[in-house]
Design a protein around this motif. Structure first.
Motif, PDB file in Angstrom:
ATOM      1  N   TYR A   1       0.846  -1.193   0.000  1.00 43.78           N
ATOM      2  CA  TYR A   1       0.000   0.000   0.000  1.00 43.78           C
ATOM      3  C   TYR A   1       0.880   1.241   0.000  1.00 43.78           C
ATOM      4  CZ  TYR A   1      -3.202   3.612   1.498  1.00 43.78           C
ATOM      5  OH  TYR A   1      -3.928   4.769   1.576  1.00 43.78           O
ATOM      6  N   ASP A   2       0.591   2.185  -0.861  1.00 43.76           N
ATOM      7  CA  ASP A   2       1.293   3.463  -0.903  1.00 43.76           C
ATOM      8  C   ASP A   2       2.808   3.277  -0.932  1.00 43.76           C
ATOM      9  OD1 ASP A   2       1.160   6.218  -1.133  1.00 43.76           O
ATOM     10  OD2 ASP A   2       1.173   6.551   1.033  1.00 43.76           O
ATOM     11  N   SER A   3       3.264   2.305  -1.738  1.00 41.97           N
ATOM     12  CA  SER A   3       4.676   1.937  -1.925  1.00 41.97           C
ATOM     13  C   SER A   3       5.352   1.407  -0.657  1.00 41.97           C
ATOM     14  CB  SER A   3       5.473   3.102  -2.529  1.00 41.97           C
ATOM     15  OG  SER A   3       5.718   4.114  -1.572  1.00 41.97           O
ATOM     16  N   ARG A   4       4.604   1.019   0.336  1.00 44.22           N
ATOM     17  CA  ARG A   4       5.147   0.416   1.562  1.00 44.22           C
ATOM     18  C   ARG A   4       4.860  -1.078   1.530  1.00 44.22           C
ATOM     19  NH1 ARG A   4       8.500   2.601   4.611  1.00 44.22           N
ATOM     20  NH2 ARG A   4       7.779   1.271   6.269  1.00 44.22           N
ATOM     21  N   PRO A   5       5.807  -1.901   1.991  1.00 39.76           N
ATOM     22  CA  PRO A   5       5.512  -3.335   2.095  1.00 39.76           C
ATOM     23  C   PRO A   5       4.498  -3.578   3.213  1.00 39.76           C
ATOM     24  CG  PRO A   5       7.702  -2.844   2.969  1.00 39.76           C
ATOM     25  CD  PRO A   5       7.163  -1.565   2.397  1.00 39.76           C
ATOM     26  N   THR A   6       3.429  -4.284   2.894  1.00 39.80           N
ATOM     27  CA  THR A   6       2.352  -4.501   3.870  1.00 39.80           C
ATOM     28  C   THR A   6       1.877  -5.944   3.847  1.00 39.80           C
ATOM     29  OG1 THR A   6       0.657  -3.895   2.254  1.00 39.80           O
ATOM     30  CG2 THR A   6       1.463  -2.142   3.679  1.00 39.80           C
ATOM     31  N   TRP A   7       1.237  -6.318   4.933  1.00 41.55           N
ATOM     32  CA  TRP A   7       0.428  -7.530   4.978  1.00 41.55           C
ATOM     33  C   TRP A   7      -1.008  -7.078   4.753  1.00 41.55           C
ATOM     34  CZ3 TRP A   7       3.729  -7.114   9.477  1.00 41.55           C
ATOM     35  CH2 TRP A   7       4.816  -7.985   9.467  1.00 41.55           C
ATOM     36  N   VAL A   8      -1.773  -7.848   4.011  1.00 44.99           N
ATOM     37  CA  VAL A   8      -3.195  -7.561   3.838  1.00 44.99           C
ATOM     38  C   VAL A   8      -3.951  -8.642   4.601  1.00 44.99           C
ATOM     39  CG1 VAL A   8      -5.097  -7.258   2.224  1.00 44.99           C
ATOM     40  CG2 VAL A   8      -2.798  -6.500   1.597  1.00 44.99           C
ATOM     41  N   ILE A   9      -4.748  -8.209   5.561  1.00 40.80           N
ATOM     42  CA  ILE A   9      -5.459  -9.134   6.451  1.00 40.80           C
ATOM     43  C   ILE A   9      -6.954  -8.894   6.303  1.00 40.80           C
ATOM     44  CG2 ILE A   9      -5.850  -9.801   8.851  1.00 40.80           C
ATOM     45  CD1 ILE A   9      -2.985  -8.801   9.402  1.00 40.80           C
ATOM     46  N   VAL A  27     -10.907  -5.238   5.792  1.00 46.03           N
ATOM     47  CA  VAL A  27      -9.643  -5.571   5.136  1.00 46.03           C
ATOM     48  C   VAL A  27      -8.631  -4.526   5.591  1.00 46.03           C
ATOM     49  CG1 VAL A  27      -8.441  -5.905   2.952  1.00 46.03           C
ATOM     50  CG2 VAL A  27     -10.845  -6.565   3.160  1.00 46.03           C
ATOM     51  N   SER A  28      -7.504  -4.982   6.160  1.00 47.62           N
ATOM     52  CA  SER A  28      -6.495  -4.086   6.728  1.00 47.62           C
ATOM     53  C   SER A  28      -5.160  -4.253   6.021  1.00 47.62           C
ATOM     54  CB  SER A  28      -6.294  -4.378   8.216  1.00 47.62           C
ATOM     55  OG  SER A  28      -7.475  -4.178   8.939  1.00 47.62           O
ATOM     56  N   LEU A  38      -2.156   0.974   7.918  1.00 48.01           N
ATOM     57  CA  LEU A  38      -2.086   2.121   7.019  1.00 48.01           C
ATOM     58  C   LEU A  38      -3.433   2.411   6.368  1.00 48.01           C
ATOM     59  CD1 LEU A  38       1.317   1.407   5.241  1.00 48.01           C
ATOM     60  CD2 LEU A  38       0.877   2.930   7.181  1.00 48.01           C
ATOM     61  N   LYS A  39      -4.209   1.354   6.143  1.00 45.76           N
ATOM     62  CA  LYS A  39      -5.509   1.519   5.494  1.00 45.76           C
ATOM     63  C   LYS A  39      -6.427   0.411   5.964  1.00 45.76           C
ATOM     64  CE  LYS A  39      -7.792   1.493   1.002  1.00 45.76           C
ATOM     65  NZ  LYS A  39      -7.647   1.243  -0.423  1.00 45.76           N
ATOM     66  N   ARG A  52     -10.586   3.900   6.106  1.00 46.07           N
ATOM     67  CA  ARG A  52      -9.767   4.656   7.056  1.00 46.07           C
ATOM     68  C   ARG A  52      -8.330   4.585   6.587  1.00 46.07           C
ATOM     69  NH1 ARG A  52      -7.117   3.555  12.460  1.00 46.07           N
ATOM     70  NH2 ARG A  52      -7.474   1.384  11.938  1.00 46.07           N
ATOM     71  N   THR A  53      -7.650   5.723   6.520  1.00 50.14           N
ATOM     72  CA  THR A  53      -6.234   5.748   6.176  1.00 50.14           C
ATOM     73  C   THR A  53      -5.464   6.466   7.275  1.00 50.14           C
ATOM     74  OG1 THR A  53      -6.506   7.776   4.889  1.00 50.14           O
ATOM     75  CG2 THR A  53      -6.622   5.689   3.687  1.00 50.14           C
ATOM     76  N   GLN A  54      -4.240   6.012   7.488  1.00 48.60           N
ATOM     77  CA  GLN A  54      -3.357   6.632   8.474  1.00 48.60           C
ATOM     78  C   GLN A  54      -2.048   6.962   7.769  1.00 48.60           C
ATOM     79  OE1 GLN A  54      -4.633   5.103  12.713  1.00 48.60           O
ATOM     80  NE2 GLN A  54      -3.276   3.639  11.781  1.00 48.60           N
ATOM     81  N   SER A  55      -1.534   8.156   8.022  1.00 51.44           N
ATOM     82  CA  SER A  55      -0.302   8.580   7.361  1.00 51.44           C
ATOM     83  C   SER A  55       0.505   9.477   8.293  1.00 51.44           C
ATOM     84  CB  SER A  55      -0.641   9.317   6.058  1.00 51.44           C
ATOM     85  OG  SER A  55      -1.448  10.445   6.328  1.00 51.44           O
TER      86      SER A  55
END
Length: 122
Positions: A1-9, A27-28, A38-39, A52-55
């Protein structure tokens, strides 16, 4: 997400919790480095209802925290934004601050808040 490595749960409520929540699925996107959501997509009756987004991730007192949170209600086209320009962790708060008196005695509460604000400005 947003060019960051993430886990999608994907989270789905079960049992008693399913009867108590209006959301059928969440979905997180969790940042793999900071362990911060982050989202989030929140679904109601199977349809995307809110996002919801956090930055503005900053390290404050050794802890990574988002400084900006935006909640977008897709059903009503309303947005809410919360900015946290200053955050402190591990601050001692006297037990008296969590009392009925703080809710009813304005000057008592303000004395404590003045101390907290002075600590934040350091």
């Amino acid at each position: 997400y947003d060019s960051r490595p993430t886990w999608v749960i994907e989270i789905t409520p079960a049992g008693d919790r399913a009867a108590k929540t209006e959301y059928t699925k969440i979905v997180s996107w969790i940042d793999k480095e900071y362990y911060i959501t982050l989202k989030e997509d929140l679904y109601r009756r199977g349809k995307l209802h809110k996002q919801r987004t956090q930055s503005g991730i900053k390290q404050i007192d050794g802890i990574f925290v988002p400084t900006k949170v935006v909640m977008n209600n897709l059903s009503t086209s309303r947005n809410s934004q919360m900015d946290r320009p200053s955050v402190r962790h591990n601050t001692d708060i006297p037990d008296e601050f969590f009392s009925q008196r703080v809710l009813t005695d304005f000057s008592f509460k303000e004395r404590y808040l003045a101390r907290f604000r002075a600590e934040l400005s350091k």
